[in-house]
Every structure is written in structure tokens, then in C-alpha cells.
Design an enzyme around this catalytic site. Structure first.
Site, mmCIF file in Angstrom:
data_model
loop_
_atom_site.group_PDB
_atom_site.id
_atom_site.type_symbol
_atom_site.label_atom_id
_atom_site.label_comp_id
_atom_site.label_asym_id
_atom_site.label_seq_id
_atom_site.Cartn_x
_atom_site.Cartn_y
_atom_site.Cartn_z
ATOM 1 N N HIS A 63 75.325 58.342 50.494
ATOM 2 C CA HIS A 63 75.649 57.726 49.225
ATOM 3 C C HIS A 63 75.755 58.795 48.152
ATOM 4 O O HIS A 63 74.902 59.625 48.069
ATOM 5 C CB HIS A 63 74.523 56.741 48.915
ATOM 6 C CG HIS A 63 74.685 56.023 47.658
ATOM 7 N ND1 HIS A 63 73.630 55.643 46.881
ATOM 8 C CD2 HIS A 63 75.779 55.618 47.031
ATOM 9 C CE1 HIS A 63 74.061 55.016 45.848
ATOM 10 N NE2 HIS A 63 75.359 54.991 45.900
ATOM 11 N N CYS A 105 75.485 56.509 49.738
ATOM 12 C CA CYS A 105 74.327 56.078 50.535
ATOM 13 C C CYS A 105 73.832 57.350 51.224
ATOM 14 O O CYS A 105 73.444 58.293 50.555
ATOM 15 C CB CYS A 105 74.686 54.964 51.504
ATOM 16 S SG CYS A 105 76.250 55.166 52.362
#
Length: 676
Positions: free
Chosen positions: A307, A594
Site C-alpha cells: 500500500h 497496502c
């Protein structure tokens, strides 16, 4: 109680206590009692690892929901208990399971809160669970909707109850019997049941009064449910009070600890409060298992999502507040600099030319057509649809990502970024390869480069990450993972975690101004200072913490609410820039990451694009949206369950916005795929 267990079971309980008590004693908390340890082991059939995960989830959820300590003799809990909306009957079903009843018609949202309602339930369930028979045989939960109205129903509370009983409470949930459900309940129930694992779905029954006796004998049912049992709620509550008064209780002792603590077993370290319930099995019990059977590198890395974050430059000069005896420094004054100077400090021009690939609206489906599509496809059909998407050939090259000098900058060797859409930062010291980091531009709905999809930064790429944030003028960073999940590093700690602290990353100083914690997400206000020029910008770091590793959330409501907050923050930050922003009306790219930057990241972006399309045109095109996202960030949407989640989340969004009155997806799960 010891004599009722086998030798193997006793040894398993001892091993459990060794793991848990070593940590409790280290935090000056008394040891877990034998009786309590047995409850957790019994609830997971003496499987040590599963019991440790249950204990962890229990501590985290009870802390999060305010179920750590409460006084049943004082309001508002006393009034809640007196309503009799929840009780445990003084009888059992034919299998020996305890029977609990929640009467929906007695629940009024304006008179209580989720916390108080759950406290009333847990208080009584804790007493019921003292019985070894209840521990062995489990609990039947009757949700009585007789004569209830829409005003009595609380969808979010229903999810919390399921979450608690199935994944975070040391008791076996044998059945959920939904009695006399009104017609209006069909739509939310159709969505609710699709988010739970098949094993639990098989235990949920929607039935009428006549069918109730097929599950529970009339002699074990109270009179208002057509049985012959007389129930004295006052006597039961008095028994609960006597049972808990002066009783040694060791449940949730660790919930008040502010720091994380590890559970260690056979060399494996679990971090309950750091990893949260979502990463260590709390929601995992509801999800499909075996989703990593595909031998492709994409499936093998479903546990390694990445992420990435990006912040927009808000050019400011910051006056530091100086307080006698306090060395902390806080930004207090904001002043914009000239456009010419801004250009000089942002040599890497954002990739904004052209139109978004999500501009066309001709191939979408209406809501009615979308529901019909789900009815026809079912879960298995959507899995197949996802497989077909995944099998399509790549539409670009990965030359920069594969350069020997850039390979160490990739968190995962098989999760690379396309050349044609990659984000380039300014070269350092004339080195052409130094403009690389693992990040791609992603178009939004009618917005070119609305997002930057990137991996969770590595320590060696922290300075590159913040250079990208600075040069791309990012306002909001969205993080959908935790730094550690399931004892594995998912992302580096690339920002200062504590308020009023700062950390330097290359030429960038990141100052933590404020941390605002919510149940499902945390918002950190950061000030990014370019130390070479002395210029500063404000960036919002928004971390969603209720997304389980290896799966999807139990419900989309939390993710949808978080997405709304992200959009609100982006709009507020953009408004503060005024005339200093000359780009798209929705602002600079939102950085989303993420771990690998493809699974949870792709899911969040898919939902945002789909929601904007639905709001603007009334049309939905999940398949087309995912296909286009994957053309800019390879492998986006990493598992079939994430693909299905996007579809169900849009239904929840439509229901929450009153765009739908009813949803009938009967049979959606009748032919589940082999991945469950």
C-alpha cells in the site's frame, strides 16, 4: 473441572497458559486462571494456535467496543439490562446448548448505544459461559423480530454481534435463528449473509414461529415464543450479579494496555494490539479458505499486499511554537509561496495529460441489471469472471523495475510496476535509474491520474516515497494495511507514529502534528518540510485498520464510511489551497497503498471509481473497471474474494443510500467455488 478433561486436553490448556501468562506477567497483569484458559481452548476444540488467535481477537474487540469493565448496577447499563431485550434462558436445547434471546422490538436506537447493548449481552454471556456444559455444547442465538419495526433494526449492531460471537468470544455459536423477520429485512439480510463464511451461513436460519420448534423444543422456549417456559428476568439478573460480585475475573485484563504485547508460541510472535483483530484471525473465520491454491505468483502473494501513500504539496512557511520547558515543535502558521518557486521545487511534472480511461459510461449496468447479473452469475460465476480477467495478457513492460539497480526497491520480486504508467521522481546525482520507485498512476472516474497505487515503503525507499509525495503535491495518503500482520512485515514505519515527534527521511522532515483514532481507521496530520528550501506542506495520513489479511472485511460498511472520510479530507485539504491549485477539480493524486499495492489497494480504488460512476450515471461496471485498473497497475485485485467483495460492497452502498429497497440474491452461494 480438571477431571473432566483428557490428558491431552489438560496439556493443551497448560501450553495455552504458558504462552499467555508469560506476556501477562511481563505487563504486571495477573496470570490467566485455569477456568478461563479452558474456555478459550474448549471454544477452539483444543487447537492451540486457533485458541491463541481467539484470545487475541477477544482482547482487542472487547477493548475496542468498550467491553473491558462496566457496572451493571448503574445507568445506562442497568436500564439496558432491565429492558430484557437480551437474556439467557434457564434451559437448554436437546444437544445441551445454552439458549439466548435478543428481542428486537425492545431495542430502540435513540435510547442506547452499540457499546451499552453489547455490554448488556457480554455481562450475561460471561455468566452463562461459567458452565462447562455451555462451553462444550455451545450457544443458540435467537434473534426475535416478532412485531419489530424498521426503527428497531440496527444493521451495524447486527454485524458486531455476529463478529463478537463467532470470532472474538470464547464460546461456540451453534445456530443463529432469525424469527419472524419482516419483509423489509430481506434486503439487508441478503447482503449480510453473503459476507460471512459458508460454515457460518449454514448455521443461520430465517424461520417462522412454527418452524422454531424444529430447532428448540417448546418446553425450552418462553411463552412469548410459543413455548411453556416461564422466564424471570429479574431473578436471572440477580443471579448474574451474585456470580460476578467478588469473583476473580481475568477476562480482558490486557485491554487497558496502550502498548502492543506479543503472544509467543513455538517461536511464532503474535502482536494482538499492534496487528489488530483483522490480521490475526478475528474476521478470517468468516472468510473463504484455500484462496492461495493458484500456483501463479499473484495468488502466492495474496498475503503480501502493498500500500503506497502520496501527499500533495501545500507550500507553507511554518512558524514553530516555542514553549518554555517543552522541546516539541508544532506548526501554527501557514503561508503560500509563489507559483514560480513552487515549480522550481517540483521538477517532476505529474503525469496528467489526456483523458481518464474511465470516461465512457455506455457499457455499465443499471442497479436492476446489476442485481440480475449477480443472480445469474452467483459467487462461482464471479470467481470465473475474475479468473478470465486474470488470464488476460499483460499490456505493458516492466523494464525499469527489472533493472539490477532497481530490484532492491521492489518489496516483492514478482510485483513490479508498468513502465508506461509508473511514477517518476527526480533523478539524483545524474543517475537515470534513481527516478524509480514501485508506484503507478491510476485514473479515477473522469479524472486522469486520480490515484497513485504503490507498495508499502521499504526502509531503503522511505526518502523516495516522500520525494514522490512532495513532487506530486499529494494531500492524502491512504494506507490499508498495518506495518506488521501475522508476524510479518507488511510495510515500513515511514512516518513518525507519536504526536509531537518528527523524523528525517533524506531532505524531508516529517512532523506528526496530531493523531485522531477511530474504531476502524486512524488519521494522522503530518507536516512535510523540505529542509533544503525550508518550505512545508500539510498531508493527511489515513490508515484503515479493519481489513483482515488473507481476505476481505466482514461487511463493506466500515470501508464505505472510510472511503467517504478520505473524499471529505481530500476536499477539505483542496479547499484550503484556494487559488494555488490549478489542476483537476478533485485535486492531486491520492496515494493508496497496502503491502504489494495491488490487493486491498486495487479494491479501494475499484470501489471509489464504481461509486462515483453510480452516483453520476446510475451505472455499474465492476468488470470493466477492474480490467482498466489492471492495465495501469498489474495484478490489481489480487484474489477472487476481493473481486466478489467489490460487487457486494456496491449493493451495501446502494442500500445505505436508499437507492435500493429490496435485494433477493437467494442461491448466490449455492454453488460455491473450490476456494471456499
Amino acid at each position: 473441572m480438571t477431571g473432566t478433561l483428557t490428558t491431552a486436553e489438560e496439556q493443551a490448556v497448560k501450553d495455552f497458559m504458558t504462552s499467555v501468562n508469560g506476556i501477562r506477567l511481563g505487563h504486571h497483569v495477573g496470570p490467566l486462571s485455569w477456568n478461563t484458559a479452558v474456555k478459550f481452548m474448549m471454544a477452539r476444540k483444543f487447537d492451540l494456535q486457533r485458541a491463541l488467535l481467539l484470545y487475541e481477537a477477544h482482547e482487542v474487540v472487547r477493548h475496542r467496543e468498550g467491553l473491558a469493565s462496566f457496572d451493571p448496577t448503574r445507568d445506562p447499563l442497568k436500564s439496558e439490562l432491565d429492558t430484557g431485550k437480551f437474556t439467557v434462558l434457564p434451559t437448554r436445547d436437546k444437544t445441551g446448548a445454552a439458549i439466548s434471546v435478543f428481542t428486537a422490538s425492545k431495542h430502540f436506537l435513540e435510547n442506547t448505544s452499540h457499546q451499552i447493548t453489547l455490554q448488556g449481552m457480554v455481562y450475561q454471556l460471561d455468566v452463562a459461559l461459567d458452565s462447562l456444559e455451555t462451553q462444550r455444547c455451545g450457544i443458540v442465538f435467537i434473534y426475535n423480530m416478532t412485531n419489530s419495526k424498521y426503527a428497531n433494526f440496527d444493521y451495524e449492531l447486527s454485524l458486531k454481534i455476529l463478529n463478537l460471537l463467532k470470532g472474538a468470544y470464547p464460546a461456540r455459536l451453534k445456530k443463529v435463528l432469525i424469527l419472524s423477520a419482516p419483509i423489509w429485512f430481506r434486503a439487508p439480510f441478503s447482503i449480510l449473509r453473503l459476507f460471512v463464511r459458508e460454515k457460518l451461513r449454514e448455521r443461520i436460519y430465517m424461520l417462522g414461529p412454527a418452524q422454531l420448534t424444529l430447532h428448540v423444543a417448546p418446553s425450552a422456549l418462553p411463552q412469548d415464543l410459543g413455548g411453556s417456559l416461564e422466564v424471570n428476568q429479574k431473578a436471572w439478573l440477580l443471579h448474574c450479579l451474585k456470580s460476578t460480585t467478588n469473583r476473580y475475573s481475568d477476562l480482558c485484563d490486557l485491554a487497558s494496555l496502550s502498548s502492543s504485547f506479543p503472544l509467543v508460541q513455538n517461536g511464532v510472535i503474535f502482536h494482538p494490539l499492534e496487528n489488530s483483530h483483522v490480521q490475526n484471525g478475528l474476521f478470517r473465520n468468516f472468510l473463504s479458505e484455500g484462496e492461495n491454491t493458484d500456483e501463479s505468483s499473484e495468488q502466492l502473494h495474496s498475503a503480501h499486499e502493498k500500500h503506497s501513500s502520496e501527499d500533495r504539496e501545500k507550500e507553507v512557511e511554518v512558524t514553530k511554537e516555542k514553549t518554555t520547558g517543552n522541546a516539541s515543535r508544532k506548526a501554527t502558521t501557514v503561508t503560500h509561496i509563489s507559483t514560480d518557486r513552487e515549480k522550481h521545487l517540483n521538477p517532476a511534472v505529474p503525469f496528467t495529460a489526456g483523458e481518464s480511461i474511465h470516461d465512457d459510461d455506455v457499457e455499465g449496468m443499471s442497479l436492476d441489471e446489476f442485481i440480475h447479473h449477480l443472480q445469474q452469475k452467483g459467487r462461482k460465476g464471479l470467481y470465473q469472471e475474475y479468473t478470465e480477467l486474470k488470464m488476460k495478457a499483460m499490456e505493458g513492460t516492466f523494464d525499469a523495475a527489472r533493472l539490477k539497480s532497481n530490484q532492491p526497491k521492489n518489496r516483492y520480486s514478482d510485483v513490479l510496476c508498468y513502465d508506461h504508467s509508473r511514477v517518476k521522481i527526480s533523478c539524483l546525482d545524474g543517475d537515470p535509474s534513481s527516478n524509480y520507485l514501485n508506484a503507478n498512476f491510476i485514473d479515477g472516474y473522469k479524472q486522469k491520474n486520480a490515484f497513485i497505487s504503490t507498495q508499502g515503503p521499504l526502509p531503503k525507499t522511505f526518502s523516495h516515497f516522500w520525494q514522490m509525495i512532495w513532487e506530486q503535491e499529494v494531500l492524502v495518503i491512504v494506507m490499508t494495511t498495518r506495518t506488521i500482520e501475522r508476524s510479518r512485515a507488511k510495510c515500513g514505519q515511514y512516518w513518525p507514529k507519536e504526536e509531537e515527534t518528527y523524523t528525517d527521511y533524506g531532505p524531508f522532515r516529517i512532523h506528526n502534528n496530531d493523531v485522531d483514532q477511530h474504531r476502524d481507521y486512524t488519521v494522522t496530520s503530518l507536516v512535510v518540510t523540505h529542509t533544503w528550501s525550508g518550505l512545508c506542506r500539510e498531508v493527511s495520513h489515513m490508515q484503515f485498520t479493519s481489513w483482515p489479511d488473507y481476505g476481505v472485511p466482514l461487511s463493506a460498511l466500515e470501508m464505505l464510511a472510510f472511503r467517504d472520510k478520505v473524499r471529505e479530507q481530500q476536499a477539505q485539504s483542496l479547499l484550503s489551497l484556494g487559488s494555488h491549485w490549478h489542476g483537476h477539480a478533485l485535486g492531486p493524486p491520492i496515494v493508496v497503498h497496502c503491502s504489494a499495492g495491488i490487493g486491498r489497494t486495487g479494491t479501494f480504488i475499484t470501489l471509489d471509481i464504481s461509486i462515483q460512476r453510480l452516483e453520476a450515471t446510475g451505472q455499474i461496471d465492476v468488470q470493466g473497471t477492474v480490467e482498466k485498473i489492471r492495465s495501469q497497475r498489474a495484478y490489481s485485485i489480487q484474489t477472487p474474494d476481493q473481486y466478489v467483495f467489490c460487487h457486494l460492497a456496491l449493493l451495501e452502498f446502494a442500500l445505505s443510500r436508499n437507492l435500493l429497497k429490496d435485494v433477493d440474491l437467494t442461491g448466490f452461494d449455492e454453488a460455491d467455488s473450490e476456494s471456499e
